[in-house]
Design a protein around this motif. Structure first.
Motif, PDB file in Angstrom:
ATOM      1  N   ASN A  32     -55.378 -19.102 -53.544  1.00  0.00           N
ATOM      2  CA  ASN A  32     -55.581 -17.752 -52.763  1.00  0.00           C
ATOM      3  C   ASN A  32     -54.979 -17.470 -51.377  1.00  0.00           C
ATOM      4  N   ALA A  33     -53.869 -18.161 -51.291  1.00  0.00           N
ATOM      5  CA  ALA A  33     -53.116 -18.116 -49.974  1.00  0.00           C
ATOM      6  C   ALA A  33     -52.590 -16.923 -49.606  1.00  0.00           C
ATOM      7  N   HIS A  34     -52.383 -15.916 -50.743  1.00  0.00           N
ATOM      8  CA  HIS A  34     -51.931 -14.664 -50.369  1.00  0.00           C
ATOM      9  C   HIS A  34     -52.925 -14.036 -49.426  1.00  0.00           C
ATOM     10  N   GLN A  35     -54.114 -13.980 -50.117  1.00  0.00           N
ATOM     11  CA  GLN A  35     -55.389 -13.222 -49.432  1.00  0.00           C
ATOM     12  C   GLN A  35     -55.622 -13.802 -48.085  1.00  0.00           C
ATOM     13  N   LEU A  36     -55.583 -15.068 -47.915  1.00  0.00           N
ATOM     14  CA  LEU A  36     -55.745 -15.467 -46.830  1.00  0.00           C
ATOM     15  C   LEU A  36     -54.632 -15.323 -45.649  1.00  0.00           C
ATOM     16  N   HIS A  37     -53.593 -15.145 -46.154  1.00  0.00           N
ATOM     17  CA  HIS A  37     -52.415 -15.038 -45.208  1.00  0.00           C
ATOM     18  C   HIS A  37     -52.438 -13.434 -44.852  1.00  0.00           C
ATOM     19  N   ALA A  38     -52.952 -12.853 -45.610  1.00  0.00           N
ATOM     20  CA  ALA A  38     -52.996 -11.251 -45.137  1.00  0.00           C
ATOM     21  C   ALA A  38     -54.231 -11.061 -44.229  1.00  0.00           C
ATOM     22  N   PHE A  39     -55.347 -11.753 -44.426  1.00  0.00           N
ATOM     23  CA  PHE A  39     -56.490 -11.736 -43.640  1.00  0.00           C
ATOM     24  C   PHE A  39     -55.984 -12.246 -42.179  1.00  0.00           C
ATOM     25  N   MET A  69     -62.760 -22.481 -47.265  1.00  0.00           N
ATOM     26  CA  MET A  69     -62.121 -21.215 -47.529  1.00  0.00           C
ATOM     27  C   MET A  69     -60.879 -21.010 -48.613  1.00  0.00           C
ATOM     28  N   VAL A  70     -60.326 -22.113 -48.710  1.00  0.00           N
ATOM     29  CA  VAL A  70     -59.400 -22.524 -49.698  1.00  0.00           C
ATOM     30  C   VAL A  70     -59.755 -22.858 -50.959  1.00  0.00           C
ATOM     31  N   LYS A  71     -59.106 -22.231 -51.666  1.00  0.00           N
ATOM     32  CA  LYS A  71     -59.383 -22.439 -53.407  1.00  0.00           C
ATOM     33  C   LYS A  71     -57.861 -22.730 -54.110  1.00  0.00           C
ATOM     34  N   GLY A  72     -58.024 -23.773 -55.025  1.00  0.00           N
ATOM     35  CA  GLY A  72     -56.595 -24.290 -55.683  1.00  0.00           C
ATOM     36  C   GLY A  72     -56.777 -25.836 -55.617  1.00  0.00           C
ATOM     37  N   ALA A  73     -55.434 -26.331 -55.679  1.00  0.00           N
ATOM     38  CA  ALA A  73     -55.051 -27.754 -55.619  1.00  0.00           C
ATOM     39  C   ALA A  73     -54.488 -28.353 -54.172  1.00  0.00           C
ATOM     40  N   TYR A  74     -55.119 -29.553 -53.845  1.00  0.00           N
ATOM     41  CA  TYR A  74     -54.473 -29.898 -52.721  1.00  0.00           C
ATOM     42  C   TYR A  74     -54.652 -31.528 -52.309  1.00  0.00           C
ATOM     43  N   PHE A 101     -50.685 -23.080 -62.076  1.00  0.00           N
ATOM     44  CA  PHE A 101     -50.912 -22.349 -60.547  1.00  0.00           C
ATOM     45  C   PHE A 101     -51.203 -23.314 -59.526  1.00  0.00           C
ATOM     46  N   TYR A 102     -51.207 -24.731 -59.992  1.00  0.00           N
ATOM     47  CA  TYR A 102     -51.888 -25.764 -58.869  1.00  0.00           C
ATOM     48  C   TYR A 102     -50.656 -26.717 -58.278  1.00  0.00           C
ATOM     49  N   GLY A 103     -49.513 -26.123 -58.337  1.00  0.00           N
ATOM     50  CA  GLY A 103     -48.606 -27.060 -57.426  1.00  0.00           C
ATOM     51  C   GLY A 103     -47.391 -27.672 -58.407  1.00  0.00           C
ATOM     52  N   THR A 142     -60.193 -23.363 -62.320  1.00  0.00           N
ATOM     53  CA  THR A 142     -60.720 -22.537 -61.353  1.00  0.00           C
ATOM     54  C   THR A 142     -60.348 -21.022 -61.676  1.00  0.00           C
ATOM     55  N   GLU A 143     -60.869 -19.917 -60.921  1.00  0.00           N
ATOM     56  CA  GLU A 143     -60.304 -18.630 -60.867  1.00  0.00           C
ATOM     57  C   GLU A 143     -58.952 -18.414 -60.931  1.00  0.00           C
ATOM     58  N   ILE A 144     -58.166 -17.557 -61.402  1.00  0.00           N
ATOM     59  CA  ILE A 144     -56.627 -17.353 -61.343  1.00  0.00           C
ATOM     60  C   ILE A 144     -56.465 -15.991 -61.064  1.00  0.00           C
ATOM     61  N   TYR A 145     -55.737 -15.935 -59.861  1.00  0.00           N
ATOM     62  CA  TYR A 145     -55.159 -14.256 -59.355  1.00  0.00           C
ATOM     63  C   TYR A 145     -54.073 -13.940 -60.064  1.00  0.00           C
TER      64      TYR A 145
END
Length: 471
Positions: free
Chosen positions: A119-126, A165-170, A395-397, A458-461
């Motif tokens: 969800n980096a794209h959405q957080l980046h825009a926010f 707030m972050v979703k994904g793999a890290y 989608f996880y890296g 996870t959900e996928i955008y």
């Protein structure tokens, strides 16, 4: 890069390392990154602290190209984090090389990251809408801005609020003027381990980094766990509940070094078991078993032992074809695989060959290797793959092809066999792959097999892609 042109393997993600409490922190990080080089060859970087100031250096290239003795001497301090990168979000540029470093009201901060934030794209825009100015197009910087904007009194609270707030793999390592923080996503999609080096603590993507510097492995960092190391010592806390564990199986299939241990399993041992299970599931009459170097060697040994067929070194990898090798012209591109691999005629000539590989992505390289073996005199080439067919992107890296470029998403096994020119082709089933981990039921396992099944944890955008943050 040559690999982009002629090899249809998935690229590694990234590798991270951190150390706290040693006077030679930068030098030890350098050697650790050397051990993690297989996880990323685009750029490398190190950031250090000495209690008063943060020092950092990063650039494009391999670890040995980026750092010299003179540069390492400028990286003073008792704590450091390091990173080797293959870009999975953002262009391959020095601005996106890590660790990313920042100065803000609370002092200095450096971040390094393995994985991908979906969800980096959405957080980046926010964040941009609320005044943040970005200096890179890496998803890692999104987390830095979230931390900087958080208003809690402690670093741990700010990280906890931001990461929620972050979703994904890290797998993150964060360095400030006073602390080193390491954290792993709640599903454990990306690996991370904790170790000791004398009185110092170390963290890394793989345990092979510990071996390189003589550190002792302590344990794996748990999914949803945050490790904080400072002058008071080490403390651990959970920042998220673990609802489901989903470690990427490709860590064992292809990415990790064979000498690494991940979540309780040695990578070489698992790969060897993949080969044994593959031999039971898909036997074939043959004279010799060979593996495509390097990641398939362990599986090939396992297959040979189980099948009772001699294992031989039938393919030789040219280790001096580097990252910057001249790009072949279009008309010579089909010959490019011979720059990387050559067949051993004395091993395969007149033989029925079982060729073990860990995966087929687009199929182009597999076809060229089969042709190479036939040119070297193999009378039959039977291809066995030590994982299921790759039918979905990651989608996880992991930098994967689009789904339409994945040969198994549009062709049957028989059609793929015909495409690569093999006498037979067979894949390890998902059920048997899981048996290598002692898992007997596909309904109850703790691994991510989404690239084989399309069952994402996870959900996928829909708008996810490597360049989502580019302008």
């Amino acid at each position: 890069m040559l690999d982009d042109l002629i090899f249809d393997k998935w690229h590694e993600e990234c590798g991270v390392f951190g150390i706290y409490g040693h006077e030679n922190a930068a030098e030890l990080t350098y050697y650790a990154l050397y051990a993690l080089q297989h996880r990323g060859q685009e750029s490398a970087g190190i950031a250090t602290i000495d209690g008063e100031k943060m020092y950092h250096h990063k650039n494009m290239g391999l670890v040995a190209e980026v750092f010299s003795n003179d540069i390492l001497k400028t990286l003073k301090g008792h704590a450091a984090i390091g990173h080797v990168r293959y870009s999975t979000t953002g262009l391959s540029t020095v601005q996106n090389a890590q660790p990313l470093t920042f100065g803000f009201l609370r002092g200095s901060m450096a971040l390094a990251h393995n994985g991908n934030l979906i969800n980096a794209h959405q957080l980046h825009a926010f964040l941009e809408e609320h005044g943040s100015i970005f200096q890179s197009t890496s998803d890692t910087e999104v987390v830095a801005h979230l931390i900087a904007r958080s208003g809690y009194p402690t670093l741990e609270e700010n990280i906890r609020a931001s990461i929620s707030m972050v979703k994904g793999a890290y797998a993150f390592v964060v360095l400030t003027d006073e602390k080193l923080v390491a954290l792993r996503d709640p599903m454990g999609l990306r690996p991370m381990a904790l170790g000791r080096f004398g009185d110092a603590y170390v963290v890394a993507s793989e345990t092979c980094a510990f071996d390189a510097i003589g550190a002792e492995f302590v344990r794996d960092i748990e999914p949803g766990e945050m490790i904080v190391i400072d002058r008071e010592g080490l403390r651990s806390e959970r920042f998220a509940a673990q609802n489901r564990k989903a470690l990427c199986t490709f860590e064992y299939i292809y990415f990790a070094r064979p000498d690494s241990n991940i979540d309780g399993f040695n990578v070489h041992t698992v790969r060897k078991q993949f080969g044994r299970l593959l031999a039971r599931e898909h036997p074939v009459d043959a004279d010799v078993v060979i593996g495509v170097p390097d990641s398939s060697i362990s599986a090939a040994i396992g297959y040979a032992e189980e099948a009772g067929i001699p294992y031989e070194i039938g393919l030789i990898k040219n280790r001096y074809v580097g990252r910057t090798f001249i790009q072949p012209s279009q008309e010579l591109r089909a010959l490019g695989v011979k720059l990387k691999l050559s067949a051993v005629r004395g091993v395969v000539e007149g033989k029925r060959v079982v060729m073990i590989d860990d995966s087929i992505v687009r199929g182009t390289t597999s076809g060229r290797i089969v042709s190479m073996l036939r040119e070297a005199g193999a009378i039959e080439v039977h291809v066995r793959i030590s994982s299921p067919p790759v039918t979905h992107p990651c989608f996880y890296g992991i930098d994967t092809s689009a789904r339409e470029e994945l040969i198994a998403s549009k062709k049957s096994v028989e059609e793929i066999r015909e495409f690569i020119g093999a006498d037979s082709l067979a894949y390890l089933s998902e059920a048997n792959m899981m048996k290598a981990f002692g898992v007997e039921s596909l309904q109850a396992h703790s691994y991510c097999n989404a690239c084989f099944t399309g069952r994402y944890p996870t959900e996928i955008y829909e708008d996810l892609n490597k360049f989502a943050l580019e302008r």
